[in-house]
Design a protein around this motif. Structure first.
Motif, PDB file in Angstrom:
ATOM      1  N   TYR A  14      26.746  37.903  46.821  1.00 36.37           N
ATOM      2  CA  TYR A  14      27.642  37.314  45.822  1.00 36.37           C
ATOM      3  C   TYR A  14      28.358  36.062  46.337  1.00 36.37           C
ATOM      4  CZ  TYR A  14      26.492  41.056  42.685  1.00 36.37           C
ATOM      5  OH  TYR A  14      25.802  41.898  41.848  1.00 36.37           O
ATOM      6  N   PRO A  15      29.016  36.103  47.479  1.00 37.75           N
ATOM      7  CA  PRO A  15      29.643  34.858  47.956  1.00 37.75           C
ATOM      8  C   PRO A  15      28.623  33.774  48.296  1.00 37.75           C
ATOM      9  CG  PRO A  15      29.818  36.602  49.608  1.00 37.75           C
ATOM     10  CD  PRO A  15      29.354  37.248  48.340  1.00 37.75           C
ATOM     11  N   VAL A  16      27.450  34.161  48.773  1.00 36.78           N
ATOM     12  CA  VAL A  16      26.409  33.172  49.098  1.00 36.78           C
ATOM     13  C   VAL A  16      26.028  32.366  47.857  1.00 36.78           C
ATOM     14  CG1 VAL A  16      23.958  32.940  49.689  1.00 36.78           C
ATOM     15  CG2 VAL A  16      25.459  34.330  51.120  1.00 36.78           C
ATOM     16  N   LEU A  17      25.982  33.043  46.718  1.00 38.34           N
ATOM     17  CA  LEU A  17      25.585  32.387  45.470  1.00 38.34           C
ATOM     18  C   LEU A  17      26.777  31.977  44.611  1.00 38.34           C
ATOM     19  CD1 LEU A  17      22.472  34.565  44.617  1.00 38.34           C
ATOM     20  CD2 LEU A  17      22.526  32.273  45.568  1.00 38.34           C
ATOM     21  N   GLY A  18      27.975  32.049  45.188  1.00 41.81           N
ATOM     22  CA  GLY A  18      29.159  31.555  44.494  1.00 41.81           C
ATOM     23  C   GLY A  18      29.620  32.416  43.350  1.00 41.81           C
ATOM     24  N   LEU A  19      29.371  33.708  43.415  1.00 46.12           N
ATOM     25  CA  LEU A  19      29.762  34.612  42.341  1.00 46.12           C
ATOM     26  C   LEU A  19      30.816  35.607  42.830  1.00 46.12           C
ATOM     27  CD1 LEU A  19      26.210  35.248  40.884  1.00 46.12           C
ATOM     28  CD2 LEU A  19      28.038  33.927  39.822  1.00 46.12           C
ATOM     29  N   ASP A  20      31.588  36.106  41.891  1.00 47.06           N
ATOM     30  CA  ASP A  20      32.689  37.018  42.170  1.00 47.06           C
ATOM     31  C   ASP A  20      32.178  38.452  42.109  1.00 47.06           C
ATOM     32  OD1 ASP A  20      34.973  38.553  42.237  1.00 47.06           O
ATOM     33  OD2 ASP A  20      36.015  37.450  40.651  1.00 47.06           O
ATOM     34  N   ILE A  21      32.138  39.123  43.260  1.00 47.85           N
ATOM     35  CA  ILE A  21      31.577  40.472  43.286  1.00 47.85           C
ATOM     36  C   ILE A  21      32.386  41.448  42.435  1.00 47.85           C
ATOM     37  CG2 ILE A  21      32.832  41.241  45.342  1.00 47.85           C
ATOM     38  CD1 ILE A  21      30.186  42.643  46.183  1.00 47.85           C
ATOM     39  N   SER A  22      33.645  41.163  42.195  1.00 48.54           N
ATOM     40  CA  SER A  22      34.451  42.056  41.359  1.00 48.54           C
ATOM     41  C   SER A  22      33.977  42.054  39.905  1.00 48.54           C
ATOM     42  CB  SER A  22      35.933  41.673  41.417  1.00 48.54           C
ATOM     43  OG  SER A  22      36.169  40.443  40.746  1.00 48.54           O
ATOM     44  N   LYS A  23      33.153  41.072  39.546  1.00 49.29           N
ATOM     45  CA  LYS A  23      32.633  40.982  38.175  1.00 49.29           C
ATOM     46  C   LYS A  23      31.154  41.357  38.090  1.00 49.29           C
ATOM     47  CE  LYS A  23      35.914  37.343  36.912  1.00 49.29           C
ATOM     48  NZ  LYS A  23      36.085  35.941  36.444  1.00 49.29           N
ATOM     49  N   GLN A  24      30.637  42.014  39.123  1.00 53.93           N
ATOM     50  CA  GLN A  24      29.199  42.271  39.173  1.00 53.93           C
ATOM     51  C   GLN A  24      28.701  43.093  37.983  1.00 53.93           C
ATOM     52  OE1 GLN A  24      28.143  44.617  42.654  1.00 53.93           O
ATOM     53  NE2 GLN A  24      30.158  45.579  42.688  1.00 53.93           N
ATOM     54  N   TYR A  25      29.486  44.036  37.510  1.00 55.87           N
ATOM     55  CA  TYR A  25      29.054  44.832  36.370  1.00 55.87           C
ATOM     56  C   TYR A  25      29.146  44.038  35.073  1.00 55.87           C
ATOM     57  CZ  TYR A  25      29.087  48.845  39.513  1.00 55.87           C
ATOM     58  OH  TYR A  25      28.842  49.711  40.545  1.00 55.87           O
ATOM     59  N   GLU A  26      30.162  43.168  34.972  1.00 51.67           N
ATOM     60  CA  GLU A  26      30.236  42.288  33.801  1.00 51.67           C
ATOM     61  C   GLU A  26      29.012  41.381  33.751  1.00 51.67           C
ATOM     62  OE1 GLU A  26      33.813  39.990  33.370  1.00 51.67           O
ATOM     63  OE2 GLU A  26      35.019  41.513  34.384  1.00 51.67           O
TER      64      GLU A  26
END
Length: 365
Positions: A119-131
């Motif tokens: 998630y951080p590698v691709l610039g995404l927020d892991i807390s929103k993974q289910y969203e």
């Protein structure tokens, strides 16, 4: 029962010798193993996806394209497509291409992934993974099912009458949902009437069974035909020898080396789904999902787990750290000495002509 080979394309050095396999060799061996799986009469070959760690499956579509070109019968799949990380438009385009190249032999398994560093590698927020997972899935469904799609969501830019090309080979390909640690995936699958694949790798069977049972309950509550609530199950590795004692001793360095390498990554040993609950190979064989033993013992274990899960599909992985000849020998023995006995005991209409949702270019023997 149906049978699948899964390769996530891990590529760490050997835990004992330190020897490393060149990426070119490792990737070509994936394709060769898929060809062998087809020759042996196994039903499906699945390629994983990860974007961090000592893994070479960052481009599963490329690998599956190579496999599609070398095979003609076996069903192709993913394990899993980490849909939380991906643009559904590109996913629709890429996998419809695989569907066309294989002439309708493709089905997909989606999930949020089990590698937090992606998630951080691709610039995404892991807390929103289910969203991300839910929105991307619902958009992907529309893109592969219809043309001129108009969309407005939270995380993806709006779309106005978008048609992705190529279109799938013969209508939308089937989407399975990977299930490992949470109710979210099984609830999403049940809501839409899709099948699931339980990871069944690191935890006691009770942890997976509660999710499988929940899935079937929710599937029926949403008004879907319970007969179509297909369930797949992974395993904690496959290794065969003439006796179970021989298998345990031969597999010990690889299994316990993998446990040590996972520990070195700094995961909390209590982190559910990140590290194995079975610290030794004996524990994994006696109480866990590892299919390590004589062919007779592995048959017994698959049937025992089927009593708990009622699964239609058994997925297995052969460790890449074995010599290539030994990998192929294990897979060959599995196909010849284990699969026929299990198939004789467990019947399913998955991937037969009675399965209307199957990949249209594939019918299991």
């Amino acid at each position: 029962m149906r049978f699948q080979v899964l390769d996530i394309v891990f590529n760490p050095p050997h835990p004992v010798t330190g020897a490393a396999v060149a990426p070119s060799d490792r990737l070509n061996r994936v394709v060769d193993t898929a060809v062998l799986a087809e020759e042996l009469g196994l039903d499906s070959f699945s390629v994983g996806e990860r974007h961090a760690g000592e893994v070479l499956s960052s481009s599963p579509t490329v690998i599956l394209g190579a496999i599609a070109a070398r095979t003609s019968r076996i069903l192709l799949s993913t394990g899993v497509t980490v849909l939380s990380l991906l643009d559904p438009v590109r996913v629709a385009e890429d996998y419809a291409t695989i569907d066309q190249l294989s002439r309708g032999r493709f089905e997909m398994v989606i999930g949020k992934g089990n590698e937090v560093q992606q998630y951080p590698v691709l610039g995404l927020d892991i807390s929103k993974q289910y969203e991300y997972l839910q929105e991307n899935y619902e958009l992907l469904r529309q893109l592969i099912s219809g043309e001129e799609v108009t969309w407005s969501g939270t995380h993806h830019v709006p779309l106005d009458k978008i048609t992705t090309l190529p279109r799938p080979y013969a209508g939308p390909f089937r989407i399975w949902h990977g299930s490992a640690t949470s109710a979210f995936a099984v609830d999403l699958a049940a809501r839409w009437g899709d099948p699931i694949v339980s990871a069944n790798a690191f935890q006691p069977r009770e942890n997976y069974k509660v999710l499988i049972d929940r899935y079937r309950e929710q599937y029926a509550e949403h008004g879907h035909d319970p007969a179509k609530a297909y369930v797949g199950s992974g395993s904690g590795g496959l290794f065969l020898a003439d006796t179970t004692e021989q298998a345990i001793e031969q597999y010990r360095p690889i299994y316990e080396g993998a446990v040590a390498r996972a520990d070195a990554r700094g995961y909390d040993p209590k982190a559910v789904g990140k590290v194995t609950a079975f610290r030794t190979v004996e524990e994994a064989v006696e109480r866990g999902p590892a299919l390590v033993g004589s062919p007779e013992r592995v048959v017994e274990k698959i049937l025992d787990y089927h009593q708990s899960y009622g699964h239609d599909l058994q997925s297995v992985s052969v460790n890449h750290l074995l010599d290539v000849e030994q990998q192929h020998d294990v897979l060959r023995r599995f196909a010849e000495e284990v699969v026929p006995q299990v198939r004789a005991e467990v019947k399913t209409d998955l991937w037969t002509e009675a399965d209307s949702g199957r990949a249209k270019g594939f019918t299991a023997v």
